[in-house]
Design an enzyme around this catalytic site. Structure first.
Site: not given
Length: 369
Positions: A147, A201, A204
């Site tokens: 990051d 996923c 959802c």
């Protein structure tokens, strides 16, 4: 052995070394991110990155690792769990976290930020991994990130099979949910790549539905300007008035989309002591933290990711939390007193948010001199 055999054996050793260094999973991706370029450009063109100018500063270098680090042909992708041992009263740690959000006097700080700064932890471990590789193969080209540079790390992690991108845009794993940090090493070693995995996923929409500010404007698309993590961490100016009440007691980051995600019932606890909770940040009150002087803020949060926002933004965030706690009964008097003590703060931004919070208490019937 052929060259391919040697590279496969090296890849296996790298993965083993990574696990020895505290990473729960290590996988390898190629660096072709051309399919991600259009989506990145559209997100930037719509201004959804807000004031995060660094997101646009490097153009398409984010999607072109070989332009960022010449010679790069592979990305070694690693994940490290950060969920600390939590004081859990129920069968699921997420229940206790959600309950804390309903306590208006509690200061809610994103779980990842309660321990040591992950940038320092992961960077050190990644460098140790690079040293191990160099001892094995001699000098090689590499650069490590966590990051910390214009890298589309979720795209690369997805290509490597480390997980899939959830609708909240975070990486998800069937074995570990999303409560982990990502690190990567760009390298010129032509290691064999791992296969991506399918998304799980389905239909959802829990993360989209739960977002307090509706920042997830569509599956896989976040408007950072509405995201509580952006508002409390990245934004340097005043928090938009229309969003303040929606922030609740979240004073540094927001975990709502992760708490709602069914896959986080499989979240793994941290194996490194660095991510243990410091300064009681899992149980601190708004009044307690709002009372920290700048010296105390800097001293207590040395080595914490929170420190980088500075004391001024810290007070801004806490003032919003205190304002949202208006009408909470007996604790209101202490909150009002804490806010009044900051009315003459040298920062106009802090004063603005303090005055907003006091107006909220006034409207709720609190006694204010």
């Amino acid at each position: 052995m052929t060259e391919n055999d040697n590279l496969l054996a090296l890849a296996l050793r790298i993965k083993a070394w990574g696990r020895e260094l505290g990473f729960s999973e290590v996988r390898i991706a190629d660096i072709d991110l051309s399919r991600a370029e259009a989506g990145l450009q559209a997100w930037l063109d719509q201004g959804l990155h807000g004031e995060m100018a660094y997101m646009a500063a490097h153009g398409m270098k984010r999607a072109r690792p070989a332009e960022l680090v010449p010679g790069t042909v592979r990305a070694i992708m690693l994940r490290m769990p950060y969920l600390p041992m939590l004081p859990q009263s129920g069968p699921d740690w997420r229940d206790d976290e959600a309950a804390r959000q309903s306590q208006p006097g509690a200061a809610n700080i994103s779980i990842y930020a309660r321990g040591r700064d992950y940038h320092k932890v992961l960077r050190g471990r990644l460098q140790q991994l690079a040293d191990r590789i160099q001892a094995e193969v001699g000098a090689f080209g590499y650069r490590v990130f966590t990051d910390s540079a214009p890298v589309l790390e979720v795209e690369l992690a997805q290509k490597s099979g480390l997980g899939w991108r959830g609708k909240h845009t975070l990486l998800l794993s069937r074995e570990a949910g999303s409560m982990f940090f990502l690190g990567e090493m760009f390298t010129d070693l032509p290691l064999p790549v791992d296969a991506p995995i399918a998304s799980h996923c389905g239909q959802c929409s829990a993360c989209i539905d739960i977002c307090p500010t509706q920042a997830i404007v569509a599956p896989y698309r976040v408007d950072a300007r509405r995201c509580i993590s952006y508002l409390t961490i990245e934004l340097k100016g005043s928090i938009p008035v229309e969003l303040r009440a929606l922030i609740g007691n979240r004073v540094y980051g927001c975990d709502d989309c992760q708490l709602a995600c069914p896959w986080n019932k499989f979240a793994q606890q941290a194996t490194l002591p660095d991510f243990a909770v410091r300064n009681g940040l899992d149980s601190a009150t708004l009044v307690e933290l709002f009372g920290w002087s700048e010296e105390e803020f800097d001293r207590r949060l040395a080595g914490s990711p929170i420190r980088r926002i500075g004391h001024e933004c810290w007070l801004r965030n806490l003032a919003v939390g205190l304002g949202n706690a208006a009408g909470c009964g007996a604790a209101a008097a202490a909150m009002v007193a804490a806010l009044q003590a900051r009315l003459q703060h040298p920062s106009a931004m802090v004063r603005e948010h303090v005055e907003w919070a006091l107006e909220r208490h006034r409207a709720a019937g609190s006694a204010i001199d």
